[in-house]
Write a protein that holds these residues in place. Structure first.
Motif, PDB file in Angstrom:
ATOM      1  N   GLU A 235       0.810  -1.216   0.000  1.00 35.37           N
ATOM      2  CA  GLU A 235       0.000   0.000   0.000  1.00 35.37           C
ATOM      3  C   GLU A 235       0.843   1.265   0.000  1.00 35.37           C
ATOM      4  OE1 GLU A 235       0.956  -0.911   4.251  1.00 35.37           O
ATOM      5  OE2 GLU A 235       0.346  -2.076   2.477  1.00 35.37           O
ATOM      6  N   LEU A 236       2.141   1.136   0.323  1.00 40.22           N
ATOM      7  CA  LEU A 236       3.048   2.285   0.348  1.00 40.22           C
ATOM      8  C   LEU A 236       3.963   2.332  -0.872  1.00 40.22           C
ATOM      9  CD1 LEU A 236       4.091   2.162   4.126  1.00 40.22           C
ATOM     10  CD2 LEU A 236       2.380   3.649   3.061  1.00 40.22           C
ATOM     11  N   ALA A 237       3.650   1.536  -1.885  1.00 41.35           N
ATOM     12  CA  ALA A 237       4.542   1.418  -3.040  1.00 41.35           C
ATOM     13  C   ALA A 237       4.709   2.727  -3.800  1.00 41.35           C
ATOM     14  CB  ALA A 237       4.028   0.332  -3.988  1.00 41.35           C
ATOM     15  N   ALA A 238       3.764   3.660  -3.654  1.00 41.78           N
ATOM     16  CA  ALA A 238       3.885   4.935  -4.373  1.00 41.78           C
ATOM     17  C   ALA A 238       5.041   5.778  -3.855  1.00 41.78           C
ATOM     18  CB  ALA A 238       2.578   5.718  -4.275  1.00 41.78           C
ATOM     19  N   LEU A 239       5.455   5.550  -2.600  1.00 45.40           N
ATOM     20  CA  LEU A 239       6.650   6.209  -2.071  1.00 45.40           C
ATOM     21  C   LEU A 239       7.866   5.514  -2.678  1.00 45.40           C
ATOM     22  CD1 LEU A 239       5.465   6.499   1.620  1.00 45.40           C
ATOM     23  CD2 LEU A 239       5.881   8.429   0.086  1.00 45.40           C
ATOM     24  N   ASP A 240       8.798   6.285  -3.186  1.00 49.29           N
ATOM     25  CA  ASP A 240       9.883   5.742  -4.013  1.00 49.29           C
ATOM     26  C   ASP A 240       9.314   5.095  -5.266  1.00 49.29           C
ATOM     27  OD1 ASP A 240      11.957   6.461  -2.239  1.00 49.29           O
ATOM     28  OD2 ASP A 240      11.674   4.625  -1.073  1.00 49.29           O
TER      29      ASP A 240
END
Length: 324
Positions: A235-240
């Protein structure tokens, strides 16, 4: 959920990077409802020179919607400027926050990321930088376990057992380019106390280890684990990924980052209100305005980059395209 973003800026390169960060946030996430705080260390005995930004930069950042956040440096300072990200947390309003290194571009809507601020995490865009394995020294397992033991943490639950024993990715290790939590006060107090103790009274297993510049990345996984956090999920893949780009230097941005990052950078460069200010930054002038970034980009195939960042840096240096 609304949250704040924290970044650090001071005189020199970082103040120009802060302009890029603030402008990219406004461009790529116009619906962001929180506040972008640009924390600025204040003069004092920990600084050999006045670390404050120019008035010109202050006006630009304020015009981009950022809030300048002064903070006092009591523990680190010019000897370890990475410590700014630790000490600045005490000055932030006590609300959910996302810390971003200043050399970051916002390339998509960070406000759409489904953060669980009660479960902190940090960037996995890192390399095997610490600890260094000594021939007759303790193993990486012993080194890391000594830190967990020092702060009363359970070591076993931090491990990723899909990796072999003593392999570096088995251990909880982050890049400190981004991290988040629900309380900058609680997180910052613990981060500062533990980083200071590691610096001043490290376990004996660390006697042969270099602590600088890795101190923040040594303490960070311990703090995250202590608050019930861990490795970032999908769910945090958009960071970096699609929402942020931690580019580190402009030559590296051109050499290896996605087309979207270059598009955002060059859109900011085309802004007639920002371009004259950014020209004062030598790297920006050469890479963006004078077009040397295109030369750096042509040297590399983004689908087949060298395995290690140092290899990219070395080639850029050989070609005379390395500047910070």
């Amino acid at each position: 959920m609304s949250f704040n973003i924290l970044a650090i800026a001071q005189a020199g390169r970082l103040e120009h990077e802060a302009i890029l960060l603030a402008a990219s946030l406004r461009l790529s996430d116009p619906d962001f409802s929180g506040t972008l705080y640009i924390a600025e260390p204040q003069p004092g005995p920990k600084w050999a020179e006045d670390p404050r930004m120019s008035d010109r930069t202050r006006r630009v950042l304020t015009g981009l919607g950022a809030v300048i956040l002064p903070f006092e440096t009591r523990v680190f300072g010019s000897d370890y400027a990475h410590g700014n990200k630790i000490e600045a947390l005490a000055a932030l309003p006590d609300a959910p926050f996302l810390f971003l290194d200043t050399d970051t571009l916002v390339t998509g809507p960070v406000s759409a990321i489904p953060f669980d601020f009660a479960r902190p995490s940090a960037s996995m865009r890192r390399e095997n930088t610490w600890p260094k394995v000594e021939l007759y020294g303790p193993t990486p397992t012993r080194t890391w376990k000594s830190l967990y033991d020092r702060f009363g943490l359970e070591f076993e639950t931090s491990l990723d057992r899909s990796w072999p024993e003593d392999y570096w990715q088995r251990f909880l290790y982050f890049n400190a380019g981004w991290f988040f939590h629900e309380s900058p006060r609680a997180f910052g107090n613990r981060f500062l106390a533990w980083a200071r103790e590691i610096r001043d009274a490290p376990p004996e297993e660390l006697v042969c280890q270099e602590l600088y510049p890795w101190l923040d990345q040594i303490a960070l996984p311990l703090v995250i684990h202590s608050f019930g956090g861990g490795r970032p999920g999908p769910e945090l893949a958009a960071l970096d990924g699609t929402a942020t780009c931690h580019y580190r230097t402009l030559p590296l941005l051109y050499a290896r980052e996605a087309d979207r990052a270059v598009e955002v950078l060059e859109a900011i460069a085309a802004d007639s209100a920002l371009r004259p200010v950014l020209r004062h930054w030598g790297a920006f002038k050469r890479m963006v305005i004078q077009g040397e970034g295109a030369k750096a980009r042509a040297l590399f195939d983004r689908a087949d980059l060298p395995r290690r960042e140092q290899m990219i840096r070395n080639r850029l240096k050989r070609e005379g395209l390395w500047i910070r």
